[in-house]
Structures are given as C-alpha cells and as structure tokens.
Scaffold this motif. Structure first.
Motif, PDB file in Angstrom:
ATOM      1  N   CYS A  44       0.832  -1.209   0.000  1.00 14.14           N
ATOM      2  CA  CYS A  44       0.000   0.000   0.000  1.00 14.14           C
ATOM      3  C   CYS A  44       0.867   1.260   0.000  1.00 14.14           C
ATOM      4  CB  CYS A  44      -0.927   0.008   1.216  1.00 14.14           C
ATOM      5  SG  CYS A  44      -2.252  -1.202   1.119  1.00 14.14           S
ATOM      6  N   THR A  45       1.935   1.244   0.764  1.00 15.85           N
ATOM      7  CA  THR A  45       2.852   2.387   0.802  1.00 15.85           C
ATOM      8  C   THR A  45       3.499   2.606  -0.557  1.00 15.85           C
ATOM      9  OG1 THR A  45       3.309   2.020   3.141  1.00 15.85           O
ATOM     10  CG2 THR A  45       4.911   3.335   1.909  1.00 15.85           C
ATOM     11  N   LEU A  46       3.976   1.526  -1.170  1.00 19.01           N
ATOM     12  CA  LEU A  46       4.592   1.646  -2.493  1.00 19.01           C
ATOM     13  C   LEU A  46       3.589   2.160  -3.521  1.00 19.01           C
ATOM     14  CD1 LEU A  46       6.770  -1.582  -2.587  1.00 19.01           C
ATOM     15  CD2 LEU A  46       7.549   0.778  -2.332  1.00 19.01           C
ATOM     16  N   ARG A  47       2.358   1.672  -3.462  1.00 17.67           N
ATOM     17  CA  ARG A  47       1.325   2.148  -4.385  1.00 17.67           C
ATOM     18  C   ARG A  47       1.078   3.636  -4.190  1.00 17.67           C
ATOM     19  NH1 ARG A  47      -4.264   0.295  -2.877  1.00 17.67           N
ATOM     20  NH2 ARG A  47      -3.801   1.891  -1.346  1.00 17.67           N
ATOM     21  N   ASP A  48       0.942   4.052  -2.938  1.00 17.21           N
ATOM     22  CA  ASP A  48       0.687   5.462  -2.653  1.00 17.21           C
ATOM     23  C   ASP A  48       1.834   6.350  -3.139  1.00 17.21           C
ATOM     24  OD1 ASP A  48      -1.679   4.669  -1.508  1.00 17.21           O
ATOM     25  OD2 ASP A  48      -0.979   4.918   0.563  1.00 17.21           O
ATOM     26  N   LEU A  49       3.074   5.901  -2.934  1.00 16.25           N
ATOM     27  CA  LEU A  49       4.227   6.693  -3.363  1.00 16.25           C
ATOM     28  C   LEU A  49       4.315   6.807  -4.880  1.00 16.25           C
ATOM     29  CD1 LEU A  49       6.989   5.436  -0.915  1.00 16.25           C
ATOM     30  CD2 LEU A  49       5.907   7.689  -0.942  1.00 16.25           C
TER      31      LEU A  49
END
Length: 84
Positions: A44-49
């Motif tokens: 989720c963090t990678l997607r958001d970034l």
C-alpha cells in the motif's frame, strides 16, 4: 554510560559473506498473519508513493524500490514454503 558504548562493532569481511536466515527479512513476523499484514502495508505504501505525480523516481529510489519488492517477494515465499 560506559566508554565505547555507542561505538559500532567491527566485523570481518567473512561475516558479511555468510548467508542470512530467511527470518532476517524485516517483513517476516512471528505469526503468519502479521507477515501478510506487513506485506500488505508495504505494498500500500509503495502504491501510494508511485501514484503521486510529483514523486519522481530517481536512480536511488528505484534501487530502494527494488530492495523493498525483493523483501516482499521473499516474505511471501517464506510463508508459502514454511508455514502454509
């Protein structure tokens, strides 16, 4: 505080050539559900970034992205091979 308390330990070069145990991966937890939660949160963090237009991936961030993805893959592999 004792003298040298904050001095990092020096390891010989051979120390770094030894294979690490699979649980060295920071995403692997003591319980399988926690590992999968860590994997999900990281994805989720990678997607958001990557969805932020102003966030330009540099050579260094691409290398970091590669290492994070490798951690994710190895954490899932560990769970599939050892705990499912």
């Amino acid at each position: 505080m004792p003298k040298g308390h904050n001095t990092p330990k020096k390891h010989p070069e051979q120390y770094f050539s030894k294979p690490l145990p699979p649980t060295h991966n920071p995403l692997i937890a003591s319980m399988q559900i926690d590992t999968f939660t860590n994997v999900r949160d990281t994805l989720c963090t990678l997607r958001d970034l990557t969805e932020v237009q102003e966030f330009g991936l540099t050579e260094h961030s691409l290398s970091g992205l590669h290492f994070l993805m490798t951690c994710i893959i190895e954490a899932v592999d560990f769970e599939i091979k050892n705990r499912i």
